[in-house]
Write a protein that holds these residues in place. Structure first.
Motif, mmCIF file in Angstrom:
data_model
loop_
_atom_site.group_PDB
_atom_site.id
_atom_site.type_symbol
_atom_site.label_atom_id
_atom_site.label_comp_id
_atom_site.label_asym_id
_atom_site.label_seq_id
_atom_site.Cartn_x
_atom_site.Cartn_y
_atom_site.Cartn_z
ATOM 1 N N THR A 152 19.414 23.022 -39.141
ATOM 2 C CA THR A 152 19.744 24.453 -39.087
ATOM 3 C C THR A 152 18.480 25.298 -38.986
ATOM 4 N N ALA A 153 17.480 24.973 -39.789
ATOM 5 C CA ALA A 153 16.218 25.729 -39.760
ATOM 6 C C ALA A 153 15.557 25.635 -38.389
ATOM 7 N N ILE A 154 15.613 24.459 -37.781
ATOM 8 C CA ILE A 154 15.003 24.272 -36.458
ATOM 9 C C ILE A 154 15.754 25.080 -35.402
ATOM 10 N N ILE A 155 17.083 25.107 -35.498
ATOM 11 C CA ILE A 155 17.874 25.893 -34.542
ATOM 12 C C ILE A 155 17.509 27.375 -34.652
ATOM 13 N N ILE A 156 17.400 27.878 -35.882
ATOM 14 C CA ILE A 156 17.037 29.288 -36.087
ATOM 15 C C ILE A 156 15.669 29.568 -35.476
ATOM 16 N N ASN A 174 1.294 28.948 -31.471
ATOM 17 C CA ASN A 174 1.161 29.338 -32.879
ATOM 18 C C ASN A 174 2.512 29.343 -33.583
ATOM 19 N N VAL A 175 3.510 29.880 -32.892
ATOM 20 C CA VAL A 175 4.848 29.945 -33.492
ATOM 21 C C VAL A 175 5.462 28.556 -33.583
ATOM 22 N N ILE A 176 5.320 27.780 -32.515
ATOM 23 C CA ILE A 176 5.910 26.443 -32.491
ATOM 24 C C ILE A 176 5.302 25.555 -33.568
ATOM 25 N N SER A 177 4.021 25.733 -33.816
ATOM 26 C CA SER A 177 3.346 24.885 -34.803
ATOM 27 C C SER A 177 3.752 25.219 -36.238
ATOM 28 N N MET A 178 4.357 26.382 -36.440
ATOM 29 C CA MET A 178 4.765 26.779 -37.794
ATOM 30 C C MET A 178 5.955 25.947 -38.267
ATOM 31 N N ASP A 179 5.991 25.692 -39.567
ATOM 32 C CA ASP A 179 7.171 25.069 -40.159
ATOM 33 C C ASP A 179 8.357 26.016 -40.016
ATOM 34 N N PHE A 196 17.617 38.313 -37.684
ATOM 35 C CA PHE A 196 19.047 38.497 -37.945
ATOM 36 C C PHE A 196 19.866 37.993 -36.750
ATOM 37 N N ASP A 197 19.392 38.325 -35.549
ATOM 38 C CA ASP A 197 20.075 37.858 -34.332
ATOM 39 C C ASP A 197 19.983 36.337 -34.207
ATOM 40 N N ALA A 198 18.853 35.788 -34.631
ATOM 41 C CA ALA A 198 18.686 34.330 -34.574
ATOM 42 C C ALA A 198 19.684 33.639 -35.498
ATOM 43 N N TYR A 199 19.937 34.253 -36.660
ATOM 44 C CA TYR A 199 20.944 33.694 -37.571
ATOM 45 C C TYR A 199 22.309 33.652 -36.893
ATOM 46 N N ARG A 200 22.645 34.756 -36.239
ATOM 47 C CA ARG A 200 23.972 34.848 -35.617
ATOM 48 C C ARG A 200 24.121 33.831 -34.481
#
Length: 278
Positions: A152-156, A174-179, A196-200
């Motif tokens: 779920t975290a990866i999908i978000i 930089n973003v991709i390398s972040m946990d 918020f949109d990513a959650y949806r």
């Protein structure tokens, strides 16, 4: 003449005893088959009902999840109860049963993950959240994020990257390398609204996978119920249980041995008494 009479009596007794023993064993077997068949029909009906009730509790789309968010505790009480009822009806050692059990668990986990995403979307609506101090709010946020499944975290994270439209290699790297969880936490603490949109979007993705699992459980249940129903029909027609062949063979041999042994033993006693009194 006396010997012939004695032999006739012995033969008559033998036939009568064999017939009596066979009738007793056959009646017991018939009663057993009827009981097993009736129980299996009841089991099929109850399992079908429990699974259909379990599936019917699941909201159809993300909007319904959000509309009923305030009732989530009541929903999970009922949902978990139906899950347990299905699990108690099945045997994890059986191939079909195990497939159903695994799918039932997957469905429950998907629904749970969907509500975890909604918790993050509606964190300020949590009944206790507004009463917390800043430190308590931060701890609550971290707890919700850590509670997310890795998938779920990866999908978000992936959906968030897509929403931002990051194309420059440096920023994207930089973003991709972040946990994934750290990225979500950073977005929450910095007030980045696109999260918020990513959650949806993640919720919609989870619902899509959930519907796939629902289809799987329906297909597996149809196969299982067909197998069991065919088994019931065979047992009803033949009057014997279908199951382990070795056990059935041992049972048949043992039964025949007991019939012959008992009959022979009784014949010997009768013959001995006739000779003794003659």
């Amino acid at each position: 003449m006396v010997i012939l009479t004695a032999l006739g009596i012995i033969l008559t007794l033998f036939i009568g005893i064999v017939n009596m023993i066979y009738s007793i064993l056959n009646n017991k077997k018939t009663r057993f088959i009827n009981t097993v068949t009736t129980s299996r029909i009841t089991w099929i009906s109850e399992l079908r009902g429990y699974i259909s009730e379990y599936i019917s509790l699941i909201p159809l789309n993300g909007d319904i999840y959000m509309e009923k968010y305030s009732e989530r505790n009541i929903f999970f009480q009922s949902f978990y109860r139906k899950k347990l009822l299905v699990e108690l009806m099945l045997n994890k050692q059986d191939k079909f049963d195990k497939r159903i059990l695994d799918t039932v668990t997957k469905i429950y986990n998907f629904v749970d993950e969907i509500y975890k995403c909604i918790d993050l979307m509606y964190i300020v609506k949590l009944p206790y959240y507004r009463e917390l101090d800043p430190m308590g709010m931060e701890i609550t946020l971290k707890k919700l994020i850590q509670g997310l499944d890795n998938n779920t975290a990866i999908i978000i994270k992936e959906k968030y990257i897509d929403l931002l439209g990051i194309t420059e290699n440096n920023d994207k790297d930089n973003v991709i390398s972040m946990d994934a969880r750290m990225m979500i936490y950073t977005c929450e603490t910095k007030g980045i609204h696109r999260i918020f949109d990513a959650y949806r979007i993640c919720i919609d993705k989870l619902i899509e996978e959930l519907n796939h699992e629902i289809k799987n459980i329906v297909d597996v249940c149809q196969q299982l119920l067909k197998k069991e129903w065919d088994r019931v029909k065979v047992e009803s027609e033949k009057g014997k249980c279908t199951g382990n062949k070795k056990k059935k063979l041992v049972y048949c041999i043992t039964r025949q041995f007991l019939v012959i042994y008992c009959s022979g033993f009784i014949i010997l006693i009768v013959a001995f008494l006739i000779i003794l009194f003659h």
